[in-house]
Design a protein around this motif. Structure first.
Motif, PDB file in Angstrom:
ATOM      1  N   CYS A 108      37.875  41.568  45.216  1.00 38.13           N
ATOM      2  CA  CYS A 108      38.263  40.982  44.338  1.00 38.13           C
ATOM      3  C   CYS A 108      39.711  40.803  45.159  1.00 38.13           C
ATOM      4  O   CYS A 108      40.236  41.810  44.583  1.00 38.13           O
ATOM      5  N   PRO A 109      40.288  39.969  45.673  1.00 39.58           N
ATOM      6  CA  PRO A 109      41.722  40.387  46.269  1.00 39.58           C
ATOM      7  C   PRO A 109      42.987  40.620  45.819  1.00 39.58           C
ATOM      8  O   PRO A 109      44.039  41.129  46.054  1.00 39.58           O
ATOM      9  N   TYR A 110      43.257  39.811  44.337  1.00 38.01           N
ATOM     10  CA  TYR A 110      43.398  39.725  43.465  1.00 38.01           C
ATOM     11  C   TYR A 110      43.729  41.607  42.915  1.00 38.01           C
ATOM     12  O   TYR A 110      44.742  42.182  42.786  1.00 38.01           O
ATOM     13  N   PHE A 111      42.579  42.234  42.922  1.00 38.57           N
ATOM     14  CA  PHE A 111      42.375  44.010  42.802  1.00 38.57           C
ATOM     15  C   PHE A 111      42.800  44.918  44.276  1.00 38.57           C
ATOM     16  O   PHE A 111      44.245  45.380  44.021  1.00 38.57           O
ATOM     17  N   ARG A 112      42.856  44.002  44.910  1.00 40.53           N
ATOM     18  CA  ARG A 112      43.250  45.387  46.863  1.00 40.53           C
ATOM     19  C   ARG A 112      44.448  44.771  46.587  1.00 40.53           C
ATOM     20  O   ARG A 112      45.296  45.668  47.214  1.00 40.53           O
ATOM     21  N   ASN A 113      44.638  43.667  46.262  1.00 41.62           N
ATOM     22  CA  ASN A 113      46.091  43.176  47.315  1.00 41.62           C
ATOM     23  C   ASN A 113      46.897  43.083  46.394  1.00 41.62           C
ATOM     24  O   ASN A 113      49.006  42.491  46.454  1.00 41.62           O
ATOM     25  N   GLY A 114      47.488  43.761  45.400  1.00 43.52           N
ATOM     26  CA  GLY A 114      49.340  43.788  44.825  1.00 43.52           C
ATOM     27  C   GLY A 114      49.627  43.382  43.679  1.00 43.52           C
ATOM     28  O   GLY A 114      48.431  42.947  42.250  1.00 43.52           O
ATOM     29  N   THR A 115      50.603  44.390  43.390  1.00 42.65           N
ATOM     30  CA  THR A 115      50.613  45.055  41.798  1.00 42.65           C
ATOM     31  C   THR A 115      51.594  42.904  41.097  1.00 42.65           C
ATOM     32  O   THR A 115      51.889  42.882  39.806  1.00 42.65           O
ATOM     33  N   GLU A 116      51.766  41.947  41.880  1.00 43.24           N
ATOM     34  CA  GLU A 116      52.501  41.135  41.688  1.00 43.24           C
ATOM     35  C   GLU A 116      51.223  39.843  40.712  1.00 43.24           C
ATOM     36  O   GLU A 116      51.610  39.313  40.363  1.00 43.24           O
ATOM     37  N   PHE A 117      50.048  40.241  40.657  1.00 42.24           N
ATOM     38  CA  PHE A 117      49.173  39.671  40.246  1.00 42.24           C
ATOM     39  C   PHE A 117      48.377  40.312  38.941  1.00 42.24           C
ATOM     40  O   PHE A 117      48.209  41.546  39.531  1.00 42.24           O
ATOM     41  N   PRO A 118      48.517  39.963  38.297  1.00 39.33           N
ATOM     42  CA  PRO A 118      47.603  40.627  36.995  1.00 39.33           C
ATOM     43  C   PRO A 118      45.995  40.971  36.685  1.00 39.33           C
ATOM     44  O   PRO A 118      46.505  40.396  37.866  1.00 39.33           O
ATOM     45  N   CYS A 119      45.704  41.978  36.841  1.00 36.95           N
ATOM     46  CA  CYS A 119      44.421  42.652  36.792  1.00 36.95           C
ATOM     47  C   CYS A 119      44.053  43.400  35.769  1.00 36.95           C
ATOM     48  O   CYS A 119      44.830  44.594  35.911  1.00 36.95           O
ATOM     49  N   ASN A 120      43.246  43.481  34.822  1.00 37.00           N
ATOM     50  CA  ASN A 120      42.389  43.962  34.223  1.00 37.00           C
ATOM     51  C   ASN A 120      41.876  45.419  34.302  1.00 37.00           C
ATOM     52  O   ASN A 120      41.412  46.378  34.329  1.00 37.00           O
ATOM     53  N   LYS A 121      41.629  45.522  35.831  1.00 36.87           N
ATOM     54  CA  LYS A 121      40.576  46.520  37.010  1.00 36.87           C
ATOM     55  C   LYS A 121      41.805  47.440  36.962  1.00 36.87           C
ATOM     56  O   LYS A 121      41.297  48.468  36.489  1.00 36.87           O
ATOM     57  N   ARG A 122      42.468  46.520  37.405  1.00 39.86           N
ATOM     58  CA  ARG A 122      43.465  48.333  38.056  1.00 39.86           C
ATOM     59  C   ARG A 122      44.791  47.862  37.237  1.00 39.86           C
ATOM     60  O   ARG A 122      45.131  48.999  37.041  1.00 39.86           O
ATOM     61  N   ASP A 123      45.302  47.477  36.032  1.00 38.17           N
ATOM     62  CA  ASP A 123      46.299  47.391  35.149  1.00 38.17           C
ATOM     63  C   ASP A 123      45.601  47.115  33.560  1.00 38.17           C
ATOM     64  O   ASP A 123      45.902  45.649  33.704  1.00 38.17           O
ATOM     65  N   PRO A 124      45.173  47.969  32.922  1.00 42.71           N
ATOM     66  CA  PRO A 124      44.359  47.333  32.061  1.00 42.71           C
ATOM     67  C   PRO A 124      45.487  46.311  31.059  1.00 42.71           C
ATOM     68  O   PRO A 124      46.546  46.426  30.468  1.00 42.71           O
ATOM     69  N   GLY A 125      44.704  45.545  30.527  1.00 49.04           N
ATOM     70  CA  GLY A 125      45.588  44.660  29.445  1.00 49.04           C
ATOM     71  C   GLY A 125      46.884  43.751  30.146  1.00 49.04           C
ATOM     72  O   GLY A 125      47.223  42.665  29.387  1.00 49.04           O
ATOM     73  N   SER A 126      46.732  43.439  31.897  1.00 50.73           N
ATOM     74  CA  SER A 126      47.311  42.099  32.317  1.00 50.73           C
ATOM     75  C   SER A 126      46.723  41.582  32.348  1.00 50.73           C
ATOM     76  O   SER A 126      47.809  39.926  32.468  1.00 50.73           O
ATOM     77  N   GLY A 127      45.567  41.384  32.197  1.00 50.07           N
ATOM     78  CA  GLY A 127      45.007  39.851  32.044  1.00 50.07           C
ATOM     79  C   GLY A 127      44.569  39.916  33.608  1.00 50.07           C
ATOM     80  O   GLY A 127      44.043  40.932  34.229  1.00 50.07           O
ATOM     81  N   CYS A 128      43.709  38.557  33.128  1.00 53.52           N
ATOM     82  CA  CYS A 128      42.768  37.909  35.427  1.00 53.52           C
ATOM     83  C   CYS A 128      43.166  37.358  36.189  1.00 53.52           C
ATOM     84  O   CYS A 128      43.208  35.755  35.234  1.00 53.52           O
ATOM     85  N   ALA A 129      43.891  37.587  36.983  1.00 53.87           N
ATOM     86  CA  ALA A 129      44.807  36.078  38.057  1.00 53.87           C
ATOM     87  C   ALA A 129      43.426  35.347  38.276  1.00 53.87           C
ATOM     88  O   ALA A 129      42.981  34.120  38.750  1.00 53.87           O
ATOM     89  N   ALA A 130      42.252  35.518  38.445  1.00 57.22           N
ATOM     90  CA  ALA A 130      41.322  35.414  39.096  1.00 57.22           C
ATOM     91  C   ALA A 130      40.621  34.282  38.532  1.00 57.22           C
ATOM     92  O   ALA A 130      39.943  33.155  38.483  1.00 57.22           O
ATOM     93  N   VAL A 131      40.793  34.055  36.752  1.00 53.35           N
ATOM     94  CA  VAL A 131      40.108  33.232  36.077  1.00 53.35           C
ATOM     95  C   VAL A 131      41.109  32.242  36.370  1.00 53.35           C
ATOM     96  O   VAL A 131      42.369  32.445  35.268  1.00 53.35           O
ATOM     97  N   GLY A 132      40.133  31.901  36.587  1.00 51.59           N
ATOM     98  CA  GLY A 132      41.175  29.745  36.628  1.00 51.59           C
ATOM     99  C   GLY A 132      42.068  30.025  37.889  1.00 51.59           C
ATOM    100  O   GLY A 132      42.527  28.775  38.216  1.00 51.59           O
ATOM    101  N   GLY A 133      42.174  30.805  38.665  1.00 47.29           N
ATOM    102  CA  GLY A 133      42.414  31.523  39.781  1.00 47.29           C
ATOM    103  C   GLY A 133      41.689  30.959  41.137  1.00 47.29           C
ATOM    104  O   GLY A 133      40.779  29.627  41.476  1.00 47.29           O
ATOM    105  N   HIS A 134      41.878  31.783  42.667  1.00 47.44           N
ATOM    106  CA  HIS A 134      41.043  31.319  43.376  1.00 47.44           C
ATOM    107  C   HIS A 134      40.752  32.230  43.339  1.00 47.44           C
ATOM    108  O   HIS A 134      40.092  33.656  43.255  1.00 47.44           O
ATOM    109  N   ASP A 135      38.944  32.088  43.149  1.00 50.39           N
ATOM    110  CA  ASP A 135      37.399  32.219  42.448  1.00 50.39           C
ATOM    111  C   ASP A 135      36.731  32.220  42.932  1.00 50.39           C
ATOM    112  O   ASP A 135      35.452  32.350  42.809  1.00 50.39           O
ATOM    113  N   ARG A 136      36.296  31.676  44.300  1.00 49.46           N
ATOM    114  CA  ARG A 136      35.247  31.072  45.142  1.00 49.46           C
ATOM    115  C   ARG A 136      34.501  32.358  45.840  1.00 49.46           C
ATOM    116  O   ARG A 136      33.934  32.218  45.603  1.00 49.46           O
ATOM    117  N   ALA A 137      35.214  33.583  45.590  1.00 47.62           N
ATOM    118  CA  ALA A 137      34.059  34.865  45.694  1.00 47.62           C
ATOM    119  C   ALA A 137      33.797  35.660  44.512  1.00 47.62           C
ATOM    120  O   ALA A 137      33.215  36.197  44.791  1.00 47.62           O
TER     121      ALA A 137
END
Ligand SMILES: Cc1cc2nc3c(=O)[nH]c(=O)nc-3n(C[C@H](O)[C@H](O)[C@H](O)COP(=O)(O)OP(=O)(O)OC[C@H]3O[C@@H](n4cnc5c(N)ncnc54)[C@H](O)[C@@H]3O)c2cc1C
Ligand code: SF4
Ligand code: FES
Ligand code: FES
Lengths: 333, 155
Positions: free
Chosen positions: A120-149
Motif C-alpha cells: 500500500c503506497p500510503y503505508f510505505r510512502n510517508g507520514t503525510e498520509f493517514p494510515c492505521n497500519k503505520r500510525d494506529p488511529g490516524s485513519g486510512c487514506a486508501a478508503v475513498g482515495g487511490h485504491d486501484r491496487a
C-alpha cells in the motif's frame, strides 16, 4: 534508519535463546527484502534484529513422497527451480518464479515471503498520509482515495491493504502448515490460520508472536499438484505484483468429472484467500468454460470495490476461469 | 566484518545499518555498482555474493561476512580484457546512457550461469529485475543470448 543491535546466531537453538532475551520490538531478519527495506524507510524501527539468513539447518528443500518440506530459510529461487516442484507442483513453482526478480528470489526466503508486508503506497510512502497500519488511529487514506491496487475481499473500514504475496496463496490452496518454535515452545499453524484480516486492528497481520520463528513449511503431497497453476495478471508482463491472481489445483476423473478442486485468490484480498464456495460449485461436475466462469463469479460474490479498483472484480473472475482451464489441461495430460 | 571483494580480503568496521551498496561505493570507492532506486526495484545495484546475483541496496553489509562479493570491477579477464558479456553489450549497442549497464551485466552473467537463457522469452523473464530507462532491451537480450550461446558451444 534508526540504530539497532545485530546478532547472527548459527543455529535454531541459538536463535531461540537470542529471542528469549531480546528487547521488545526485536525482529527476525532473513533476506531483508521486506524488513530491511521498511527499516530504510523508517516504517519498521526495531531496536534489535536477529539474523537467521545464513542458518544452514533452515536452508533445506525436501520433496518427499508424503509431503514437501521447505526449510524457512530456503531461497525462493531454489524452491522455484527444484525439479520435482517444477514437474509435480507447477503451480507452486509459478507462484515463486513469477514473484519479484531473480535477484530478489536469490535473497528472499520462503519463510520471510509468507510474512511480507503490504505494498500500500500510503503505508510505505510517508507520514503525510493517514494510515492505521503505520500510525494506529490516524485513519486510512486508501478508503475513498487511490485504491486501484487495494483489496476487494476481507477489508474493513480501518484498512483495505492487499496482501501482496503469491506463494502463500498457492500454499493455502494446498493445505500447507508451518512449524514454528520460540521461547514458549513449538507449535504447528495451518496456513489457513496464519494471516488475519485487518478488522479494527490493521497492525496485526498474522498470529505469530514476535519471538516465534518459522522453522519449516510443510505441504501434504497431493495429485492436485500436477493439475495446478498459479495464474498472475499484472500491469506488465513480469516483475510486478498481481492485479489479480488465481491458485488452482485440480484432479479430473476419467469421465471428466472434477474430483478435487482447490482455488486460492491472490492480489485481491487482505490475506491469502481461499474461495471455498467456488470450489464447491465445481466438485462432482464437469469443467467447462461455463462452469469455470460460474466458479469465478462465486469466488468474487462477496467482493466490495471502492473508487478505482472495481475493474479488478471482472478481471479476477476471468483469471479464476482461465486458471481452471489451464489446471484442467494439466490434470488430464 | 570480513569478506572478500573481487578476490581481495576486506575487513571493515561497519554500522549494521549500512547497505552493501554503500559499503562498496563509499568505503571501497567501487563506484561501478550504481544506486538507482535504493528500494529493490531497478537492479542497478546488482552484484554477486558467493556467485549468486543479489541486490546490494537491500543487503545489509554485515550479512555478507565471510562471503565472496563480486562487482562489475571484478569481472574482467586475467589480462584485464573485457568479459565476453561486456564485449557483447558493445557489439549489440545494448546501452545508451549506461547507468543500468553494470547491473545488467552482473545480472546477465548470473543468468547465463544459472541456465535461464533457453529462449529470448526466458532471458526477458529472468532479466526483468533490471530496468533500463533508455529501453535498450532489444540489444540487452541479444547480448545475453550471444554470450549464452557461446558458452553453450564451448567458446
Ligand atoms: C521490488 C520488489 C518486488 C517484489 N515482488 C514480489 C512479488 O511479485 N510477489 C511476491 O510474493 N513477493 C514480492 N516481493 C516481496 C518479496 O518476495 C519478499 O520481500 C520476500 O519474500 C521476503 O523474504 P525475506 O527473506 O527477504 O524476508 P525479510 O524481509 O527478512 O522478513 C520479512 C518478514 O518476515 C519475518 N521473518 C522472516 N523470516 C522469518 C522466520 N523464519 N520466522 C519468523 N519470521 C520471519 C521478518 O521478521 C519480517 O517481518 C517483492 C519485493 C520487492 C522488493
Ligand atoms: S489501506 Fe491499510 S495500509 Fe493502506 S493506508 Fe489504509 S490503513 Fe494504511
Ligand atoms: S538500487 Fe538496488 S534495486 Fe535499485
Ligand atoms: S542504458 Fe540508460 S538506463 Fe539502461
Amino acid at each position: 534508519m534508526r540504530a539497532f543491535s545485530y546478532v547472527a546466531p548459527d543455529t535454531v537453538d541459538a536463535t531461540v535463546a537470542a529471542l528469549r532475551t531480546a528487547p521488545p520490538g526485536t525482529r527476525i531478519l532473513a533476506g531483508g527484502t521486506t524488513l530491511y527495506d521498511l527499516m530504510k524507510l523508517e516504517i519498521e524501527t526495531p531496536p534489535a534484529v536477529v539474523d537467521v539468513h545464513r542458518i544452514a539447518e533452515l536452508d533445506t528443500i525436501d520433496a518427499g513422497e508424503r509431503e514437501l518440506v521447505f526449510g524457512a530459510g530456503a531461497r525462493m529461487a531454489d524452491v522455484a527451480d527444484h525439479p520435482v516442484i517444477r514437474t509435480a507442483y507447477p503451480g507452486l513453482a509459478e507462484s515463486l518464479w513469477q514473484a519479484a526478480s531473480q535477484q530478489l528470489r536469490n535473497m528472499a526466503t520462503v519463510g520471510g515471503n509468507l510474512l511480507q508486508r503490504t505494498r500500500c503506497p500510503y503505508f510505505r510512502n510517508g507520514t503525510e498520509f493517514p494510515c492505521n497500519k503505520r500510525d494506529p488511529g490516524s485513519g486510512c487514506a486508501a478508503v475513498g482515495g487511490h485504491d486501484r491496487a487495494h483489496a476487494l475481499l476481507g477489508g474493513s473500514d480501518a484498512c483495505i491493504a492487499t496482501y501482496p504475496g503469491d506463494f502463500a496463496v498457492m500454499l493455502l490452496a494446498f493445505d500447507a502448515v508451518v512449524d514454528v518454535t520460540g521461547p514458549a515452545g513449538e507449535r504447528t499453524v495451518p496456513l489457513a490460520g496464519l494471516h488475519v484480516e485487518p478488522g479494527d486492528e490493521p497492525t496485526r497481520e498474522h498470529v505469530l508472536a514476535p519471538d516465534e520463528l518459522i522453522v519449516r513449511i510443510r505441504v501434504p503431497a497431493t495429485p492436485a499438484g500436477r493439475g495446478s497453476t498459479y495464474l498472475k495478471i499484472r500491469d506488465r508482463e513480469s516483475y510486478a505484483f498481481a492485479l489479480a491472481a488465481a491458485a488452482v489445483g485440480l484432479t479430473v476423473d476419467a469421465d471428466g468429472t472434477v474430483g478435487d478442486c482447490r482455488i486460492g485468490l491472490g492480489g485481491v484480498a487482505t490475506r491469502p484467500w481461499r474461495a471455498t464456495e467456488a470450489e464447491q460449485t465445481l466438485i462432482g461436475g464437469p469443467l467447462t468454460p461455463q462452469t469455470a466462469r460460474r466458479a469465478g463469479e462465486a469466488a468474487f460474490a462477496g467482493a466490495r470495490s471502492g473508487a478505482e479498483n472495481g475493474f479488478r472484480i471482472e478481471l479476477g473472475v476471468r483469471t479464476v476461469a482461465d486458471a481452471l482451464r489451464i489446471a484442467g489441461e494439466r490434470a488430464t495430460r | 566484518m570480513a569478506c572478500t571483494v573481487n578476490g581481495r580480503d576486506v575487513s571493515l568496521d561497519l554500522d549494521p545499518r549500512e547497505s552493501l551498496l554503500d559499503m562498496l561505493r563509499e568505503q571501497l570507492a567501487l563506484t561501478g555498482t550504481k544506486k538507482g532506486c535504493d528500494q529493490g526495484h531497478c537492479g542497478a545495484c546488482t552484484v554477486h555474493v558467493d556467485g549468486r546475483r543479489v541486490l546490494s541496496c537491500l543487503t545489509p553489509a554485515v550479512q555478507v561476512a565471510g562471503q565472496a562479493v563480486t562487482t562489475i570491477e571484478g569481472v574482467a579477464g586475467e589480462d584485464s580484457g573485457l568479459h565476453p558479456l561486456q564485449q557483447a553489450f558493445i557489439d549489440h549497442d545494448a546501452l545508451q546512457c549506461g547507468y543500468c549497464t553494470p547491473g545488467q551485466i552482473m545480472s546477465g552473467i548470473a543468468c547465463i550461469a544459472e541456465g535461464h537463457c533457453g529462449s529470448d522469452d526466458e532471458i526477458r523473464e529472468y532479466m526483468s529485475g533490471n530496468i533500463c530507462r533508455c529501453a535498450a532491451y532489444v540489444g540487452i537480450v541479444a547480448a545475453v543470448r550471444q554470450t549464452a550461446d557461446a558458452v553453450r558451444n564451448g567458446a
